[in-house]
Design a protein around this motif. Structure first.
Motif, PDB file in Angstrom:
ATOM      1  N   UNK A 309       0.756  -1.388   0.098  1.00  0.00           N
ATOM      2  CA  UNK A 309      -0.071   0.040  -0.350  1.00  0.00           C
ATOM      3  C   UNK A 309       1.142   1.088  -0.137  1.00  0.00           C
ATOM      4  N   UNK A 310       1.965   1.473   0.991  1.00  0.00           N
ATOM      5  CA  UNK A 310       2.817   2.256   0.395  1.00  0.00           C
ATOM      6  C   UNK A 310       3.329   2.598  -0.799  1.00  0.00           C
ATOM      7  N   UNK A 311       3.637   1.910  -1.013  1.00  0.00           N
ATOM      8  CA  UNK A 311       4.852   1.298  -2.198  1.00  0.00           C
ATOM      9  C   UNK A 311       3.633   1.947  -3.520  1.00  0.00           C
ATOM     10  N   UNK A 312       2.715   1.813  -3.351  1.00  0.00           N
ATOM     11  CA  UNK A 312       1.331   2.058  -4.194  1.00  0.00           C
ATOM     12  C   UNK A 312       1.814   3.771  -4.079  1.00  0.00           C
ATOM     13  N   UNK A 313       1.039   4.181  -2.825  1.00  0.00           N
ATOM     14  CA  UNK A 313       1.411   5.759  -2.535  1.00  0.00           C
ATOM     15  C   UNK A 313       2.482   6.575  -2.799  1.00  0.00           C
ATOM     16  N   UNK A 314       3.148   5.935  -2.250  1.00  0.00           N
ATOM     17  CA  UNK A 314       4.575   6.517  -3.157  1.00  0.00           C
ATOM     18  C   UNK A 314       4.746   6.721  -4.837  1.00  0.00           C
ATOM     19  N   UNK A 315       4.707   5.998  -5.723  1.00  0.00           N
ATOM     20  CA  UNK A 315       4.490   5.438  -6.828  1.00  0.00           C
ATOM     21  C   UNK A 315       3.563   6.521  -7.410  1.00  0.00           C
ATOM     22  N   UNK A 316       2.506   6.423  -6.857  1.00  0.00           N
ATOM     23  CA  UNK A 316       1.298   7.432  -7.467  1.00  0.00           C
ATOM     24  C   UNK A 316       1.800   8.677  -7.234  1.00  0.00           C
ATOM     25  N   UNK A 317       2.574   8.740  -6.297  1.00  0.00           N
ATOM     26  CA  UNK A 317       2.331  10.746  -5.971  1.00  0.00           C
ATOM     27  C   UNK A 317       3.589  10.928  -7.175  1.00  0.00           C
ATOM     28  N   UNK A 318       4.822  10.180  -7.296  1.00  0.00           N
ATOM     29  CA  UNK A 318       6.046  10.709  -7.905  1.00  0.00           C
ATOM     30  C   UNK A 318       6.036  10.216  -9.230  1.00  0.00           C
ATOM     31  N   UNK A 319       4.758   9.808  -9.862  1.00  0.00           N
ATOM     32  CA  UNK A 319       4.119   9.504 -11.364  1.00  0.00           C
ATOM     33  C   UNK A 319       3.581  11.067 -11.809  1.00  0.00           C
ATOM     34  N   UNK A 320       2.597  10.910 -10.839  1.00  0.00           N
ATOM     35  CA  UNK A 320       1.581  12.467 -11.088  1.00  0.00           C
ATOM     36  C   UNK A 320       2.163  13.666 -10.979  1.00  0.00           C
ATOM     37  N   UNK A 321       3.603  13.965 -10.093  1.00  0.00           N
ATOM     38  CA  UNK A 321       3.871  14.936 -10.202  1.00  0.00           C
ATOM     39  C   UNK A 321       4.866  15.045 -11.552  1.00  0.00           C
ATOM     40  N   UNK A 322       5.826  13.662 -12.076  1.00  0.00           N
ATOM     41  CA  UNK A 322       6.055  13.715 -12.993  1.00  0.00           C
ATOM     42  C   UNK A 322       5.161  14.290 -14.183  1.00  0.00           C
ATOM     43  N   UNK A 323       4.062  13.510 -13.606  1.00  0.00           N
ATOM     44  CA  UNK A 323       3.130  13.927 -15.187  1.00  0.00           C
ATOM     45  C   UNK A 323       2.492  15.241 -15.305  1.00  0.00           C
ATOM     46  N   UNK A 324       2.539  16.012 -14.064  1.00  0.00           N
ATOM     47  CA  UNK A 324       1.961  16.885 -14.094  1.00  0.00           C
ATOM     48  C   UNK A 324       2.844  17.974 -14.599  1.00  0.00           C
ATOM     49  N   UNK A 325       4.145  18.169 -14.413  1.00  0.00           N
ATOM     50  CA  UNK A 325       5.371  18.474 -14.565  1.00  0.00           C
ATOM     51  C   UNK A 325       5.430  18.667 -16.230  1.00  0.00           C
ATOM     52  N   UNK A 326       5.594  17.288 -17.169  1.00  0.00           N
ATOM     53  CA  UNK A 326       5.171  17.440 -18.610  1.00  0.00           C
ATOM     54  C   UNK A 326       4.039  18.209 -19.516  1.00  0.00           C
ATOM     55  N   UNK A 327       2.874  17.579 -18.745  1.00  0.00           N
ATOM     56  CA  UNK A 327       1.997  18.213 -19.450  1.00  0.00           C
ATOM     57  C   UNK A 327       0.899  19.022 -19.216  1.00  0.00           C
ATOM     58  N   UNK A 328       1.331  19.730 -17.267  1.00  0.00           N
ATOM     59  CA  UNK A 328       0.296  19.642 -16.920  1.00  0.00           C
ATOM     60  C   UNK A 328      -1.162  19.579 -16.215  1.00  0.00           C
ATOM     61  N   UNK A 329      -2.573  20.257 -15.993  1.00  0.00           N
ATOM     62  CA  UNK A 329      -3.572  19.475 -15.144  1.00  0.00           C
ATOM     63  C   UNK A 329      -4.313  18.882 -16.630  1.00  0.00           C
ATOM     64  N   UNK A 330      -3.728  19.118 -17.674  1.00  0.00           N
ATOM     65  CA  UNK A 330      -4.297  18.230 -19.345  1.00  0.00           C
ATOM     66  C   UNK A 330      -3.512  16.570 -18.731  1.00  0.00           C
ATOM     67  N   UNK A 331      -2.644  16.352 -18.156  1.00  0.00           N
ATOM     68  CA  UNK A 331      -1.633  15.290 -18.575  1.00  0.00           C
ATOM     69  C   UNK A 331      -2.920  14.200 -17.495  1.00  0.00           C
ATOM     70  N   UNK A 332      -3.597  14.861 -16.445  1.00  0.00           N
ATOM     71  CA  UNK A 332      -4.144  13.905 -15.260  1.00  0.00           C
ATOM     72  C   UNK A 332      -4.971  12.622 -15.979  1.00  0.00           C
ATOM     73  N   UNK A 333      -5.685  12.712 -16.973  1.00  0.00           N
ATOM     74  CA  UNK A 333      -6.459  11.401 -17.790  1.00  0.00           C
ATOM     75  C   UNK A 333      -5.311  10.390 -17.984  1.00  0.00           C
TER      76      UNK A 333
END
Length: 387
Positions: A309-333
């Protein structure tokens, strides 16, 4: 004051290149990302964003991290991901775990872990992650969020209209962005923290125990400061049989399971027992709206016996931040779909293991097979890790 995420935020590394993600509304900078929840998922996102100069707002209802019920075990994969964020679990006093002991019918089965794991309280882990996030440049805000309506976030004292919202509230839902809840005998979480005797501490040294019984299971692990954590995932019907009283439930389980009874030492009834209801184990989000990034248990709720569970939490936070840095809000889907694909197999295997664990006949057969072929569990451990 909002910081232009394309340059010069106070958490940005010296000499870092301009950010590749686009601005909205021509050349206007994006508003700072708003992160709801300062647990592992929210803090991981905040650390990555802040280190890149995005100056995220990190909102939590508590000024200091508490000892959250779930997540007191860090798998070897989790420990490695924490090191990537600059956090050494062992340096925090975490209890090293080298093997798993499975208890059911018959004698227990001992299984060596592929690599060293750890027992660490959520208070210590979350406090460290919060400190890393704020030192990197995230702005901590104490506020209770009452409702989310699109990009309108309503708190008790203030409100926001961010372009990007990172939902990291763990197992607690926020009105307006709730997850579907199981209606047919849902799972509940129950936790007892205690200080073990010298005899029990010696028995638990280097070990995480998993006790299987009809309708649920319990994990026991030592944590920092010579404390122990006993956490159960049980069906609501099992608690109902005990009159809705967690103390009576633990007493009933101890009466039926001698090994489990030995973990409840004299005086355990005086300890604080915490509960959380209707945990949607097995649920995951494959879609989302632009600007809404679902993290941690708001993205995928893996059965706790997997210890991931904690690894999913960390991995999702890191991946979401990296996606935002690449594409901003539009990167969410695209992020949400990609993360769903990365965890769906692990979720499926963990769900299958959970079904076997809480069904006595299946658990008995599985343990018997593991005694005959000690390496049988190792592939299942590997299958429940996430990429």
């Amino acid at each position: 004051m909002a910081t232009d995420p394309r340059g010069g935020g106070r958490g940005r590394r010296a000499g870092a290149p301009p950010f590749p993600f686009p601005a909205l509304r021509g050349e206007d900078p994006l508003t700072p990302p708003l992160i709801l929840g300062a647990g592992p998922a929210g803090c991981a996102a905040a650390i990555v964003l802040a280190r890149s100069g995005a100056h995220p707002l990190l909102v939590d209802r508590d000024a200091e991290a508490g000892d959250v019920l779930c997540g007191g075990f860090l798998s070897w994969a989790t420990a490695e991901r924490l090191r990537g964020l600059g956090i050494d679990a062992e340096a925090l006093g975490a209890h090293a775990v080298e093997r798993l002991l499975l208890f059911g019918s018959g004698r227990p089965v001992e299984i060596p872990l592929p690599r060293r794991a750890f027992g660490l309280s959520r208070k210590t882990l979350d406090s460290t992650l919060r400190r890393q996030a704020t030192e990197a440049g995230a702005e901590p805000i104490v506020e209770t969020i009452r409702q989310v309506n699109g990009h309108h976030v309503l708190g008790r004292q203030r409100e926001w209209r961010p372009e990007s919202l990172f939902l990291a509230t763990g197992k607690h839902d926020v009105r307006g962005v709730t997850r579907p809840r199981p209606t047919d005998d849902p799972a509940l979480g129950i936790r007892l923290r205690f200080r073990p005797s010298a005899t029990l501490a010696k028995r638990l040294a280097g070990t995480i125990e998993l006790h299987l019984f009809d309708g649920g299971y319990a994990g026991v692990v030592l944590q920092e400061g010579a404390s122990a954590n006993l956490c159960l995932a049980v069906r609501k019907s099992l608690l109902a049989e005990a009159g809705g009283n967690p103390v009576d439930l633990l007493s009933n389980l101890a009466a039926r399971h001698p090994h489990f009874a030995l973990r409840l030492e004299p005086g355990w009834r005086e300890g604080a027992i915490e509960t959380i209801g209707a945990v949607p184990y097995g649920w995951s989000a494959s879609t989302t709206d632009p600007g809404l990034f679902r993290l941690g248990d708001q993205a995928a709720v893996i059965p706790s016996l997997a210890g991931e569970g904690i690894d999913i939490a960390l991995a999702s936070g890191i991946a979401a931040a990296e996606a935002w840095l690449q594409g901003g809000p539009a990167a969410a889907p695209a992020f949400q779909r990609k993360f769903y694909e990365s965890v769906k197999d692990s979720m499926r295997w963990a769900g299958a293991a959970w079904s076997l664990a809480e069904t006595p006949a299946a658990a008995h057969a599985g343990l018997a097979a593991a005694r005959l072929v000690p390496g049988l569990i190792a592939p299942l451990m590997a299958a429940t890790r996430i990429a």
